[in-house]
Scaffold this active site. Sequence first.
Site, PDB file in Angstrom:
ATOM      1  N   ARG A 146      76.816 -16.350  49.129  1.00 14.77           N
ATOM      2  CA  ARG A 146      75.498 -16.378  49.772  1.00 14.77           C
ATOM      3  C   ARG A 146      74.520 -17.318  49.056  1.00 14.77           C
ATOM      4  O   ARG A 146      73.436 -17.583  49.556  1.00 14.77           O
ATOM      5  CB  ARG A 146      74.930 -14.951  49.835  1.00 14.77           C
ATOM      6  CG  ARG A 146      75.680 -14.060  50.823  1.00 14.77           C
ATOM      7  CD  ARG A 146      75.430 -12.581  50.606  1.00 14.77           C
ATOM      8  NE  ARG A 146      76.232 -12.037  49.505  1.00 14.77           N
ATOM      9  CZ  ARG A 146      76.286 -10.753  49.181  1.00 14.77           C
ATOM     10  NH1 ARG A 146      75.565  -9.866  49.854  1.00 14.77           N
ATOM     11  NH2 ARG A 146      77.036 -10.343  48.173  1.00 14.77           N
ATOM     12  N   ARG A 171      49.413 -65.650  15.892  1.00 15.65           N
ATOM     13  CA  ARG A 171      48.857 -65.870  17.223  1.00 15.65           C
ATOM     14  C   ARG A 171      48.254 -67.272  17.231  1.00 15.65           C
ATOM     15  O   ARG A 171      47.883 -67.805  16.180  1.00 15.65           O
ATOM     16  CB  ARG A 171      47.826 -64.803  17.583  1.00 15.65           C
ATOM     17  CG  ARG A 171      46.671 -64.734  16.627  1.00 15.65           C
ATOM     18  CD  ARG A 171      45.847 -63.467  16.829  1.00 15.65           C
ATOM     19  NE  ARG A 171      44.733 -63.487  15.896  1.00 15.65           N
ATOM     20  CZ  ARG A 171      44.206 -62.434  15.310  1.00 15.65           C
ATOM     21  NH1 ARG A 171      44.717 -61.230  15.536  1.00 15.65           N
ATOM     22  NH2 ARG A 171      43.210 -62.538  14.486  1.00 15.65           N
TER      23      ARG A 171
HETATM   24  C1  UD1 Z   1      77.832  -4.539  45.193  1.00 14.82           C
HETATM   25  C2  UD1 Z   1      78.230  -3.090  45.480  1.00 14.82           C
HETATM   26  C3  UD1 Z   1      77.063  -2.352  46.130  1.00 14.82           C
HETATM   27  C4  UD1 Z   1      75.839  -2.437  45.254  1.00 14.82           C
HETATM   28  C5  UD1 Z   1      75.517  -3.886  44.918  1.00 14.82           C
HETATM   29  C6  UD1 Z   1      74.450  -3.952  43.893  1.00 14.82           C
HETATM   30  C7  UD1 Z   1      80.619  -3.043  45.933  1.00 14.82           C
HETATM   31  C8  UD1 Z   1      81.668  -3.035  46.965  1.00 14.82           C
HETATM   32  N1  UD1 Z   1      79.363  -3.087  46.358  1.00 14.82           N
HETATM   33  O1  UD1 Z   1      77.577  -5.164  46.442  1.00 14.82           O
HETATM   34  O2  UD1 Z   1      77.412  -0.984  46.307  1.00 14.82           O
HETATM   35  O3  UD1 Z   1      74.738  -1.841  45.930  1.00 14.82           O
HETATM   36  O4  UD1 Z   1      76.675  -4.547  44.355  1.00 14.82           O
HETATM   37  O5  UD1 Z   1      74.024  -5.281  43.764  1.00 14.82           O
HETATM   38  O6  UD1 Z   1      80.919  -2.969  44.758  1.00 14.82           O
HETATM   39  N2  UD1 Z   1      82.893  -9.263  41.768  1.00 14.82           N
HETATM   40  C9  UD1 Z   1      84.055  -9.510  41.082  1.00 14.82           C
HETATM   41  N3  UD1 Z   1      85.222  -9.543  41.749  1.00 14.82           N
HETATM   42  C10 UD1 Z   1      85.318  -9.303  43.083  1.00 14.82           C
HETATM   43  C11 UD1 Z   1      84.129  -9.042  43.797  1.00 14.82           C
HETATM   44  C12 UD1 Z   1      82.921  -9.034  43.105  1.00 14.82           C
HETATM   45  O7  UD1 Z   1      84.024  -9.709  39.871  1.00 14.82           O
HETATM   46  O8  UD1 Z   1      86.425  -9.308  43.616  1.00 14.82           O
HETATM   47  C13 UD1 Z   1      81.620  -9.271  41.032  1.00 14.82           C
HETATM   48  C14 UD1 Z   1      80.644 -10.293  41.529  1.00 14.82           C
HETATM   49  O9  UD1 Z   1      80.768 -11.493  40.795  1.00 14.82           O
HETATM   50  C15 UD1 Z   1      79.285  -9.630  41.285  1.00 14.82           C
HETATM   51  C16 UD1 Z   1      79.602  -8.156  41.366  1.00 14.82           C
HETATM   52  O10 UD1 Z   1      80.993  -8.015  41.224  1.00 14.82           O
HETATM   53  O11 UD1 Z   1      78.782  -9.915  39.992  1.00 14.82           O
HETATM   54  C17 UD1 Z   1      79.148  -7.558  42.695  1.00 14.82           C
HETATM   55  O12 UD1 Z   1      79.739  -8.304  43.748  1.00 14.82           O
HETATM   56  P1  UD1 Z   1      78.928  -8.701  45.044  1.00 14.82           P
HETATM   57  O13 UD1 Z   1      79.823  -9.421  45.957  1.00 14.82           O
HETATM   58  O14 UD1 Z   1      77.646  -9.344  44.666  1.00 14.82           O
HETATM   59  O15 UD1 Z   1      78.661  -7.257  45.663  1.00 14.82           O
HETATM   60  P2  UD1 Z   1      77.465  -6.765  46.581  1.00 14.82           P
HETATM   61  O16 UD1 Z   1      77.781  -7.089  47.987  1.00 14.82           O
HETATM   62  O17 UD1 Z   1      76.180  -7.216  46.036  1.00 14.82           O
HETATM   63 CA    CA Z   2      75.533  -8.539  44.439  1.00 10.00          CA
END
Ligand code: UD1
Ligand code: CA
Length: 464
Positions: A16, A446
């Site tokens: 995003r 100069r």
């Molecule tokens: C996540 C949470 C949500 C919470 C929100 C808070 C989940 C499914 N959802 O949503 O409940 O309210 O954070 O901000 O956990 N990441 C990994 N590996 C992956 C996927 C993500 O390391 O496979 C890391 C991302 O880099 C990030 C964090 O986990 O730092 C959260 O991932 P993100 O995709 O931002 O989750 P949200 O949709 O924000």
């Molecule tokens: Ca997040």
Amino acid sequence: MSGLAVVILAAGQGTRMLSQQPKVLHALAGIPLLAHVVRAAMGLRPERLVVVVGFGAGAIQEAIGKVLPNAGITWVTQEERLGTAHAVGCALPALSGFHGDVLILNGDHPLIRTPILEAFVAAHRDEGWAVTLLSTTPATAAGYGRVVRRAGGRLERVVEEKDATPAERDLVEVSTGTYCLAADRLPGWIARVGNANAQGEYYLPDVVALAVADGVGAGAFHHPEAASLVGVNNRRHLAQLEGLLRDRLVGEWMDRGVTFVDPSSCWVAADVELGADTVIFPHVILGPGVVVGRDCEIGPFCQVVRSRLAERVRVLSFCHLEGAEIAADCVVGPYSRLRPGTELASKARIGNFCETKKARIGVGSKVNHLSYIGDAEVGAGVNIGAGTITCNYDGILKHKTVLGDGVFVGSDTHFVAPITVGDRAVVGAGTTVTEDIPADALAVARAPQRNIPNWTARRPKRSK
Ligand code: UD1
Ligand code: CA
């Protein structure tokens, strides 16, 4: 904290953000998002600090290594991004042999503060829940997982926005993605998390429902300080957090004795250091890598980066300083540019519309007006007249200008480097210096002046 390990999730790309750069490397207050989270975690003095990376792993490790060289991080790679529970699964080998509590943090919640985490872990231990979730109530819940509680308030589960019913979306309490749980239970739960959801991902929040199903107790620790608990998913969030963090950082410096005349117009990097009784005027940008001593003054509309200012330094309005070392009692500006390698000894003075680069200016020496001093060593007590230029570049190589102590340089002088000028020598105004000048000599180069009498009478008349 004893018996505590921290796992930070930072493997996602941050789609995003619409960026080539991993989300956690975007800068906030001059350092990467992830560095803020790592710093907050380091404040807990955990027994282990594990960071899960994937997208851009090498760049992340390098950047964090630069900002926090002594963080003691165990880096873990999540090759395929299958969700937050999968990311935690990748961290399990790094937790082997550890039997305490695991605190899981999201790498994209950079405003988290150590004291909040301390209170959270303490609550987890006091309540005796098997898993505790850190929740808050932000101004808008959009984008977050919602906290679903049963009648009576007991935590039931977390539902992701994409999986939520309209009624669930109306819930205002959200998950910050921060969990505390027993290391020994973690592998069992992670193994049981499925991916039958709207995103087809393994959700860490599902651990809550598993704990409830197991009857081992799950709780949400609600913290009211939403401003410290919000996450970054897009560039609007990033800008909002920049504002929140600026207010926090500037506020902390004011609490430590620094005056900001107009705090909301200034910006300071997270790693800046400011001495007490220093006054920062409106529209000043400081950092990263800026250290300012006591009793200094930074005038309006100045930008200072990677520079050190000792005590009682005054930088007047509209100056740009980068890579400068300024000793006590110097005055700079207004309207001057100090470039990397500028070193001012105490009581030196750079006036208006001057540029310096790789220039050492001695004690009490003055470069007051409209000059360029580059690749130069200037002794003590030197006066450099208006419009002096070190011609340091011959188109291929840079050459040095060395001026001894007590040298007096007349206005509009050019030093065609390499040039060495001995102590106390005097250079006549308008001289183009092409040869070294011995100590105590006067150099003038100069064309001799010619006065033509009655010139105006003989001057051709202007036609009408
Ligand atoms: C996540 C949470 C949500 C919470 C929100 C808070 C989940 C499914 N959802 O949503 O409940 O309210 O954070 O901000 O956990 N990441 C990994 N590996 C992956 C996927 C993500 O390391 O496979 C890391 C991302 O880099 C990030 C964090 O986990 O730092 C959260 O991932 P993100 O995709 O931002 O989750 P949200 O949709 O924000
Ligand atoms: Ca997040």
